[in-house]
Write a protein that holds these residues in place. Structure first.
Motif, PDB file in Angstrom:
ATOM      1  N   LEU A 262       5.348   8.507   4.150  1.00 25.94           N
ATOM      2  CA  LEU A 262       5.282   7.366   3.597  1.00 25.94           C
ATOM      3  C   LEU A 262       6.630   6.601   3.476  1.00 25.94           C
ATOM      4  O   LEU A 262       6.725   5.479   3.334  1.00 25.94           O
ATOM      5  CB  LEU A 262       4.375   7.352   2.172  1.00 25.94           C
ATOM      6  N   THR A 263       7.494   7.509   2.814  1.00 27.73           N
ATOM      7  CA  THR A 263       8.982   7.155   2.751  1.00 27.73           C
ATOM      8  C   THR A 263       9.717   6.289   4.221  1.00 27.73           C
ATOM      9  O   THR A 263      10.092   5.351   4.251  1.00 27.73           O
ATOM     10  CB  THR A 263       9.960   8.006   2.121  1.00 27.73           C
ATOM     11  N   PHE A 264       9.201   7.252   5.040  1.00 25.99           N
ATOM     12  CA  PHE A 264       9.604   6.765   6.487  1.00 25.99           C
ATOM     13  C   PHE A 264       9.061   5.349   6.678  1.00 25.99           C
ATOM     14  O   PHE A 264       9.597   4.327   7.268  1.00 25.99           O
ATOM     15  CB  PHE A 264       9.413   7.741   7.491  1.00 25.99           C
ATOM     16  N   TYR A 265       7.662   5.035   6.583  1.00 23.74           N
ATOM     17  CA  TYR A 265       6.982   3.986   6.868  1.00 23.74           C
ATOM     18  C   TYR A 265       7.483   2.871   6.009  1.00 23.74           C
ATOM     19  O   TYR A 265       7.216   1.878   6.289  1.00 23.74           O
ATOM     20  CB  TYR A 265       5.545   4.243   7.054  1.00 23.74           C
ATOM     21  N   ARG A 266       7.806   3.311   4.970  1.00 21.51           N
ATOM     22  CA  ARG A 266       8.562   2.038   3.889  1.00 21.51           C
ATOM     23  C   ARG A 266       9.778   1.549   4.481  1.00 21.51           C
ATOM     24  O   ARG A 266       9.893   0.346   4.833  1.00 21.51           O
ATOM     25  CB  ARG A 266       8.894   2.728   2.545  1.00 21.51           C
TER      26      ARG A 266
ATOM     27  N   VAL B 119      16.691   3.409   2.721  1.00 23.06           N
ATOM     28  CA  VAL B 119      15.623   4.310   2.754  1.00 23.06           C
ATOM     29  C   VAL B 119      15.863   5.347   3.801  1.00 23.06           C
ATOM     30  O   VAL B 119      15.891   6.578   3.469  1.00 23.06           O
ATOM     31  CB  VAL B 119      14.378   3.366   2.997  1.00 23.06           C
ATOM     32  N   PHE B 120      16.529   4.811   4.855  1.00 18.75           N
ATOM     33  CA  PHE B 120      16.870   5.854   5.958  1.00 18.75           C
ATOM     34  C   PHE B 120      18.123   6.769   5.788  1.00 18.75           C
ATOM     35  O   PHE B 120      18.061   7.873   6.278  1.00 18.75           O
ATOM     36  CB  PHE B 120      16.881   5.305   7.468  1.00 18.75           C
ATOM     37  N   ARG B 121      19.009   6.012   4.987  1.00 18.23           N
ATOM     38  CA  ARG B 121      20.041   6.922   4.514  1.00 18.23           C
ATOM     39  C   ARG B 121      19.750   7.972   3.730  1.00 18.23           C
ATOM     40  O   ARG B 121      20.140   9.029   3.664  1.00 18.23           O
ATOM     41  CB  ARG B 121      21.282   6.205   3.830  1.00 18.23           C
ATOM     42  N   GLU B 122      18.734   7.638   2.848  1.00 21.12           N
ATOM     43  CA  GLU B 122      18.262   8.854   1.770  1.00 21.12           C
ATOM     44  C   GLU B 122      17.250   9.885   2.502  1.00 21.12           C
ATOM     45  O   GLU B 122      17.684  11.007   2.425  1.00 21.12           O
ATOM     46  CB  GLU B 122      17.282   8.191   0.661  1.00 21.12           C
TER      47      GLU B 122
ATOM     48  N   ASP C  54      18.434  17.459   9.327  1.00 23.81           N
ATOM     49  CA  ASP C  54      18.380  17.955  10.729  1.00 23.81           C
ATOM     50  C   ASP C  54      17.093  17.513  11.423  1.00 23.81           C
ATOM     51  O   ASP C  54      16.752  17.719  12.636  1.00 23.81           O
ATOM     52  CB  ASP C  54      17.514  19.398  10.656  1.00 23.81           C
ATOM     53  N   SER C  55      16.719  16.104  10.925  1.00 24.14           N
ATOM     54  CA  SER C  55      15.857  15.277  11.619  1.00 24.14           C
ATOM     55  C   SER C  55      16.429  13.991  12.446  1.00 24.14           C
ATOM     56  O   SER C  55      17.289  13.155  11.723  1.00 24.14           O
ATOM     57  CB  SER C  55      14.590  14.783  10.675  1.00 24.14           C
ATOM     58  N   PRO C  56      16.270  13.695  13.421  1.00 27.39           N
ATOM     59  CA  PRO C  56      16.945  12.649  14.343  1.00 27.39           C
ATOM     60  C   PRO C  56      16.461  11.258  14.014  1.00 27.39           C
ATOM     61  O   PRO C  56      17.003  10.365  14.298  1.00 27.39           O
ATOM     62  CB  PRO C  56      16.858  13.109  15.656  1.00 27.39           C
ATOM     63  N   GLU C  57      15.149  11.332  13.701  1.00 28.02           N
ATOM     64  CA  GLU C  57      14.540   9.849  13.529  1.00 28.02           C
ATOM     65  C   GLU C  57      15.106   9.163  12.582  1.00 28.02           C
ATOM     66  O   GLU C  57      15.382   7.815  12.788  1.00 28.02           O
ATOM     67  CB  GLU C  57      12.736  10.104  13.101  1.00 28.02           C
ATOM     68  N   PRO C  58      15.434   9.514  11.375  1.00 24.09           N
ATOM     69  CA  PRO C  58      16.176   8.412  10.470  1.00 24.09           C
ATOM     70  C   PRO C  58      17.542   7.939  10.862  1.00 24.09           C
ATOM     71  O   PRO C  58      18.025   6.994  10.806  1.00 24.09           O
ATOM     72  CB  PRO C  58      16.385   9.154   9.197  1.00 24.09           C
ATOM     73  N   LEU C  59      18.274   8.824  11.560  1.00 23.43           N
ATOM     74  CA  LEU C  59      19.683   8.430  12.325  1.00 23.43           C
ATOM     75  C   LEU C  59      19.428   7.381  13.352  1.00 23.43           C
ATOM     76  O   LEU C  59      20.026   6.548  13.445  1.00 23.43           O
ATOM     77  CB  LEU C  59      20.300   9.736  12.943  1.00 23.43           C
TER      78      LEU C  59
ATOM     79  N   LEU D 276       0.816  -1.244   0.002  1.00 26.65           N
ATOM     80  CA  LEU D 276       0.088   0.147  -0.092  1.00 26.65           C
ATOM     81  C   LEU D 276       0.969   1.283   0.035  1.00 26.65           C
ATOM     82  O   LEU D 276       0.531   2.235  -0.702  1.00 26.65           O
ATOM     83  CB  LEU D 276      -0.877  -0.044   1.308  1.00 26.65           C
ATOM     84  N   ILE D 277       1.949   1.250   0.759  1.00 25.84           N
ATOM     85  CA  ILE D 277       2.795   2.440   0.789  1.00 25.84           C
ATOM     86  C   ILE D 277       3.434   2.769  -0.567  1.00 25.84           C
ATOM     87  O   ILE D 277       3.415   3.793  -0.927  1.00 25.84           O
ATOM     88  CB  ILE D 277       4.063   2.137   1.816  1.00 25.84           C
ATOM     89  N   ASP D 278       4.121   1.620  -1.253  1.00 25.45           N
ATOM     90  CA  ASP D 278       4.421   1.725  -2.578  1.00 25.45           C
ATOM     91  C   ASP D 278       3.680   2.203  -3.548  1.00 25.45           C
ATOM     92  O   ASP D 278       3.935   2.955  -4.559  1.00 25.45           O
ATOM     93  CB  ASP D 278       5.185   0.352  -3.047  1.00 25.45           C
ATOM     94  N   GLN D 279       2.266   1.917  -3.434  1.00 24.71           N
ATOM     95  CA  GLN D 279       1.159   2.317  -4.225  1.00 24.71           C
ATOM     96  C   GLN D 279       1.107   3.832  -4.102  1.00 24.71           C
ATOM     97  O   GLN D 279       1.137   4.943  -5.161  1.00 24.71           O
ATOM     98  CB  GLN D 279      -0.220   1.797  -4.183  1.00 24.71           C
ATOM     99  N   GLY D 280       1.114   4.482  -2.860  1.00 23.88           N
ATOM    100  CA  GLY D 280       0.974   5.931  -2.394  1.00 23.88           C
ATOM    101  C   GLY D 280       2.278   6.519  -3.154  1.00 23.88           C
ATOM    102  O   GLY D 280       2.076   7.723  -3.313  1.00 23.88           O
ATOM    103  N   LEU D 281       3.258   5.917  -2.891  1.00 27.35           N
ATOM    104  CA  LEU D 281       4.656   6.716  -3.318  1.00 27.35           C
ATOM    105  C   LEU D 281       4.643   6.763  -4.855  1.00 27.35           C
ATOM    106  O   LEU D 281       5.235   7.691  -5.372  1.00 27.35           O
ATOM    107  CB  LEU D 281       5.768   6.115  -2.867  1.00 27.35           C
TER     108      LEU D 281
END
Length: 329
Positions: free
Chosen positions: A64-68, A84-87, A94-99, A50-55
């Motif tokens: 959606l990218t994060f949830y992917r 995904v998280f590196r991108e 400036d966002s800590p969540e992907p790190l 479903l996420i890929d369809q949305g993207l």
């Protein structure tokens, strides 16, 4: 530059990849409700579709990218999740969540130095980021366990205190295998598709948090562990009779009578459509007719997921061990 956290700040959520906590940005208003439901139910393949369809329709949606990345992590497609998280980190530095999530994935692959660097970078951005602090502590604990294990393999190892220290650290950072690892390497073979707490299981996952070379748990320890597991199973089944029977007669929490406590628990448990309670890193200490149990409790129910470190006091009543007190550590 837009921060992901500024877009999604108010609905940060914590998902856990054992034993490290993977932070998801909770459920965005813009995230389809069906994606939320699928991820919460553990239907990660369907959520990913479903996420890929949305993207495909809107490629530039960070939520959606994060949830992917979260779905890929839950599916143990670690290399794809890392990409995904590196991108996301490149797009939103400036966002800590992907790190934070990069740190979790790298630690799961035993890439300790990059994992530490990612988590430390997340905390430089947000020094109050609780999930990153806890994950950083888990990485340090795992490194300590590895160091103590290696110390035991040296010629003078048994003469020191490494065995006692390893036993203590193993309560929060059980090692996936007794063989020492090369801590200087930055690239490791990923762990198997089985979650870390199950992969290459050692006796440290059993009652008493044993380490290799120790004796089997005593009958009392095994009985306490079994009683605690029956409590968790009854809770998961929403079996109130068995759940209540796991506690001492007249049990109640502060400010409540036994009847009030029981009614409160009944409403909370029977009000859920599904509950799953898992126990990890169980450590049992028995002293006569009393026992102290420390463990990690992983709780999932409907739209809620939590991880708590708990201490439970149990009393022997007749032939049964029952809970007399429980508290979060």
């Amino acid at each position: 530059m837009i921060r992901i956290s500024s877009l999604l700040q108010r609905w940060r959520h914590t998902l856990c990849i054992l034993p490290l906590g993977l932070c998801g940005l909770a459920w965005a208003d813009a995230t389809p409700a069906q994606v939320q439901q699928l991820l919460q139910r553990g239907q990660h393949t369907q959520a990913l579709q479903l996420i890929d369809q949305g993207l495909q329709r809107t490629p530039n949606r960070p939520d959606l990218t994060f949830y992917r990345g979260v779905a890929l992590t839950e599916l143990h497609r670690d290399d794809e999740a890392l990409a995904v998280f590196r991108e996301l980190n490149r797009a939103y530095p400036d966002s800590p969540e992907p790190l934070n999530n990069l740190g979790v994935l790298l630690a799961r692959q035993n890439q300790w130095t990059p994992a530490l660097e990612a988590l430390q970078a997340a905390l430089k951005i947000d020094p109050q980021y609780q999930a990153a602090h806890e994950n950083l502590g888990d990485v340090y604990a795992r490194l300590a366990a590895l160091a103590y294990q290696n110390a035991l393999k040296s010629p003078d190892g048994p003469a020191g205190h490494a065995q006692t220290k390893l036993r203590l650290v193993a309560q929060i950072a059980p090692l996936p295998a007794p063989a020492p690892l090369d801590l200087t390497a930055t690239e490791k073979t990923p762990v198997s598709a089985t979650p870390m707490r199950q992969a290459n299981a050692t006796p440290m996952d059993t009652a008493g948090a044993q380490v290799p070379g120790t004796v089997a748990p005593s009958p009392d320890v095994a009985q306490v562990h079994a009683a605690l597991q029956r409590w968790a199973d009854a809770w998961s089944r929403r079996d109130m009779a068995a759940y209540a029977a796991s506690y001492t007669d007249g049990y109640a929490t502060a400010g409540l009578t036994h009847a009030q406590w029981l009614a409160q628990r009944r409403a909370r448990i029977e009000g859920k459509t599904s509950i799953q309670v898992e126990l990890d890193a169980v450590k049992v200490q028995v002293n006569g007719d009393r026992a102290t149990v420390q463990f990690v409790q992983r709780y999932t129910a409907n739209d809620h997921r939590s991880v708590d470190r708990k201490t439970v006091t149990m009393h022997r009543q007749g032939d049964a061990w029952r809970i007399a007190q429980e508290r979060n550590r």
